[in-house]
Structures are given as C-alpha cells and as structure tokens.
Design an enzyme around this catalytic site. Structure first.
Site, PDB file in Angstrom:
ATOM      1  N   CYS A 201       0.716  -1.347   0.042  1.00 36.23           N
ATOM      2  CA  CYS A 201      -0.006   0.067  -0.082  1.00 36.23           C
ATOM      3  C   CYS A 201       1.031   1.221   0.048  1.00 36.23           C
ATOM      4  CB  CYS A 201      -0.789  -0.002   1.396  1.00 36.23           C
ATOM      5  SG  CYS A 201      -1.851   1.382   1.361  1.00 36.23           S
ATOM      6  N   CYS A 204       0.256   3.273   3.527  1.00 33.64           N
ATOM      7  CA  CYS A 204       0.648   2.968   4.866  1.00 33.64           C
ATOM      8  C   CYS A 204       1.837   1.975   4.805  1.00 33.64           C
ATOM      9  CB  CYS A 204      -0.367   2.469   5.689  1.00 33.64           C
ATOM     10  SG  CYS A 204      -1.059   0.837   5.277  1.00 33.64           S
ATOM     11  N   CYS A 217      -6.490  -2.012   0.642  1.00 35.78           N
ATOM     12  CA  CYS A 217      -5.322  -2.275   1.718  1.00 35.78           C
ATOM     13  C   CYS A 217      -6.352  -2.562   2.872  1.00 35.78           C
ATOM     14  CB  CYS A 217      -4.538  -1.262   2.092  1.00 35.78           C
ATOM     15  SG  CYS A 217      -3.594  -1.174   3.587  1.00 35.78           S
ATOM     16  N   CYS A 220      -5.321   0.131   6.245  1.00 34.88           N
ATOM     17  CA  CYS A 220      -5.623   1.780   6.217  1.00 34.88           C
ATOM     18  C   CYS A 220      -6.896   2.030   5.426  1.00 34.88           C
ATOM     19  CB  CYS A 220      -4.472   2.270   5.861  1.00 34.88           C
ATOM     20  SG  CYS A 220      -4.242   2.651   4.147  1.00 34.88           S
ATOM     21  N   ASP A 338      21.942   1.294 -15.229  1.00 34.32           N
ATOM     22  CA  ASP A 338      21.701   0.240 -14.505  1.00 34.32           C
ATOM     23  C   ASP A 338      20.853  -0.718 -15.002  1.00 34.32           C
ATOM     24  OD1 ASP A 338      21.017  -1.683 -12.639  1.00 34.32           O
ATOM     25  OD2 ASP A 338      20.229  -0.424 -11.170  1.00 34.32           O
TER      26      ASP A 338
END
EC number: 6.3.5.13
Length: 412
Positions: A201, A204, A217, A220, A338
């Site tokens: 999430c 949170c 979620c 929360c 990268d």
C-alpha cells in the site's frame, strides 16, 4: 489555462528567435532535430518562457512510465476535432524540449504535452494545465528516476491544489495514491498488466489485497476508486454507460488502454467519445514505434520496450513461434545505466522463437537469457543478425537508444 493571454514580451520573442536559430544550426550540423538545444538556449535567454508560451493554450499534460508518447499522439489527434493543436510529438519531454515545441505553436488552441515523470510538478506549475493524464508508474531507470513510491509521493505533493482535471488510471495503486490529493479526478479503468511494483500500500506500507480487478489495503482502507470510464475489451464505456468501439492501427491491449484514457481527456474539452476514437485511427506509428520497415529484403517490425512493464506488454504483441525475435539493449544516459531490471523481465515468454541479441549490453542480456533456459545467438550487428535469422518477419524489441540506433540503421 487559456484565458486573456498577453502578447509575448520583447525578451520572450528574443528567446524564441534565439532558440530557433540554435535549433537550426544543430539540425544543419546533423545533430538531430535541434529541439532540445533550441529549448535550452531559449530558456537561458528567458527562464519564464514556458509559462509565457502556454498562457494562450488549453493545456493537457501526459505523464507515465510507459505509453506517454503514444497517448500524447492519440489525445492530440482527438483534440484536432475541436481546433489546432501544438504538441511535443517526437517525445522531447523535459522543459527544454517542451519549450521548443510550444515556441512553434503559432495559432494553436490546445497544447498536448508529454512530460518526463521527474518534471511533471514543475511543468504543471509553469503551464497551468486544464487537464493532466496519469497513466502508470513502474520501475524504470532507477539510477535516475528513483524508487516508484518516492516518485508517486512527489506527484502527490506537487499536484496538490492543482485546478486541472486529473484523468487517472484507477487500476494502478501508485497512480491512485498520487492523484488522490487532487480536487477533481476522473478515474479510468485502464488496466494494469505489470503488478510487481504495486504489492504494498503506497499510503501505509501494508500488503494490498487483490481480487480480480479490485484492490485495497486491509490496514488503512486505501482502495481502488470507482471508475467512470472503463476499458472493456475492444470498447470504452463512458460515464453514461454507452459503449464506444476502439478501432486503432496501433497493436495491443496497452494501446486500447491509452485510447480509453485519451477519450476521457478529450471529453474534458467537449470532444465526444465517438469523434475522439474515430480520429485516433489516423495514428499508424509513433516516432517509429510499431513501424514495419523493409531492410535488406527482410521485414522488421520496430518495437520499443524500456523497462519490465514495457517488455511484458510488448511480448503480448508477438505472434507465436516461429517468428524470429531480435533483442537489443543499451545502457547509455537516456536508457539508465543500471541493467539490473533485465532480471525482472520474464523472457521465458519468448520460448520457441529464434532469438538474436545485440546492442551495447548484449552480454548482460545473454546471461539473462541463458539463466532463463532460452536458445539465442549473440550478434555484433543488425546485418549479422539478419543473416542468421530464419525466414519471416522479424520482431525487433529494443530499449531507448538501441531503438534509435536501429531506426538510423534501417533508414527509418
């Protein structure tokens, strides 16, 4: 937003002239279109030029990890039904490139602007957009752009308080988190094939629960909003429940999603879905992407894939074996240096295809394919790859600068 615009100041006019001159010199010297250097020179003369050029336009900004160049083209095509459009159609999406594009806008009514993810908040401040389209966020150039949750938070903070209508993908939790702070959001169910960056999430840090298209979620309460526009197969459903057919020359599910978002944006400007979607059919290729070219008596389809989410969508465009596939990867500045993202791509989806590998980082890619258990040939050049590929149209998939290298080689 478009309103009572004032004429350009003497300094702004000088900046535009200086930028065009620099661009012309760069182009004459064979260093590309000159749009970026032209914009840089213009902004050096007048740092406020971007805002001045945008003041007479009704502006749409488009940002995402994948699909922003194509969606910008689709939106621009749709809005031409209502008036002249200026756009950075070739994908120069940082402030210099955007400034250069708008300086050629003349009497345009609409500005449709692709914006690099890092610059979205700043360009939104400068251009006072009427609409902002947010498509998706996934890992890409981690050495340059940073972690996706951090980028979503920058968007959330930077767009907080915007007067723009935000057209956002309800299926991407990071996009929902970024857009939720905005006052006026139109949610589009555009889908999300790649989910590897959206298991936790963003609000949170808890684990997101997924069931079908829905997500939320349990800790929360942050959850998928209810969309008003929905991509449903080959149709887009508008807020009134009417289904409009999507007819595109561009291939794949991802482009249908781009078209659904584009239709929602066009509606903000009063262009009906039927008109918008019919106009999108005009788009055949986008800066070389999806083009089929003939080179050395072989047909090559040019496909761009810059990150794991993009490679996943691109694999879905390739017909089953035995179509030969050519993969090319670089790691120059514009690609991100990268290449660890190669390990996030499921290359086993290419099993059964004859594969040739080239590009600056062909050995990195070769190691990845070896681990995936695939058979492949490492080639030093495109010409060598064509000699060893079996008959049939060749699907070429390349990341950003490798794609540009291929286009130059085939004269596209």
């Amino acid at each position: 937003m478009a309103g009572n615009s004032e004429p350009l100041s003497a300094r702004a006019k000088l900046a535009v002239t200086a930028g065009k001159a620099a661009a012309a010199v760069s182009k004459a010297a064979g260093r590309g279109s000159g749009s970026v250097i032209g914009g840089k020179v213009a902004l050096r003369v007048d740092p406020d030029l971007l805002g001045a050029l945008a003041q007479h336009l009704e502006v749409t900004l488009v940002s995402a990890t994948n699909g922003k160049t194509t969606t910008t083209r689709l939106i621009a095509e749709a809005l031409r039904a209502a008036g002249p459009v200026v756009s950075n159609a070739l994908g120069a999406n940082m402030p210099a490139g955007i400034t250069s594009a708008l300086s050629g806008g003349g009497d345009a009514r609409y500005g449709v602007i692709e914006v690099d993810e890092k610059y979205l908040a700043g360009v939104a401040r400068d251009t006072d957009p009427k609409c902002i389209a947010l498509l998706n966020l996934s890992r890409d150039q981690l050495d340059r752009a940073g972690e996706t949750r951090m980028l979503a938070e920058k968007w959330r903070e930077g767009l907080n308080g915007t007067k723009a209508v935000v057209v956002a993908n309800a299926d991407d939790p990071l996009i929902v988190w970024a857009a939720s702070a905005c006052a006026n959001v139109v949610w589009v169910a555009a889908g999300q094939e790649w989910k590897e960056d959206a298991w936790s999430c963003p609000s949170c840090g808890g684990v997101l629960q997924r069931q079908g298209d829905d997500w939320g979620c349990g800790e929360c309460g942050f959850r998928r909003p209810s969309p008003s526009w929905v991509l449903n197969g080959d149709y887009v459903l508008d807020p009134h429940g009417s289904a409009w057919p999507i007819h595109l020359q561009l291939p794949g599910r991802a482009n249908k999603a781009n078209a659904a978002t584009s239709a929602a944006v066009a509606a903000v400007f009063g262009v009906p879905p039927q008109v918008a979607l019919e106009r999108m059919y005009q788009v055949q290729a986008v800066a070389g992407r999806y083009d089929v070219v003939t080179y050395q008596n072989r047909e090559l389809r040019l496909l761009l894939a810059k990150n794991p989410a993009g490679w996943l969508e691109t694999f879905s465009l390739i017909d089953g074996p035995p179509a030969p596939v050519l993969l090319s990867v670089n790691a120059r500045g514009a690609d991100g240096t990268d290449t660890s993202w190669l390990w996030d791509v499921d290359y086993t989806r290419l099993a059964g295809h004859p594969i040739c590998v080239l590009g600056d980082r062909k050995l990195d890619l070769a190691v990845r394919l070896e681990v995936a258990g695939l058979e492949f040939r490492v080639c030093e050049s495109l010409d060598e790859a064509l000699q060893v590929c079996p008959p049939g149209r060749i699907e070429t998939i390349a990341n950003y600068t490798a794609f540009q290298d291929l286009r130059r080689r085939v004269g596209n």
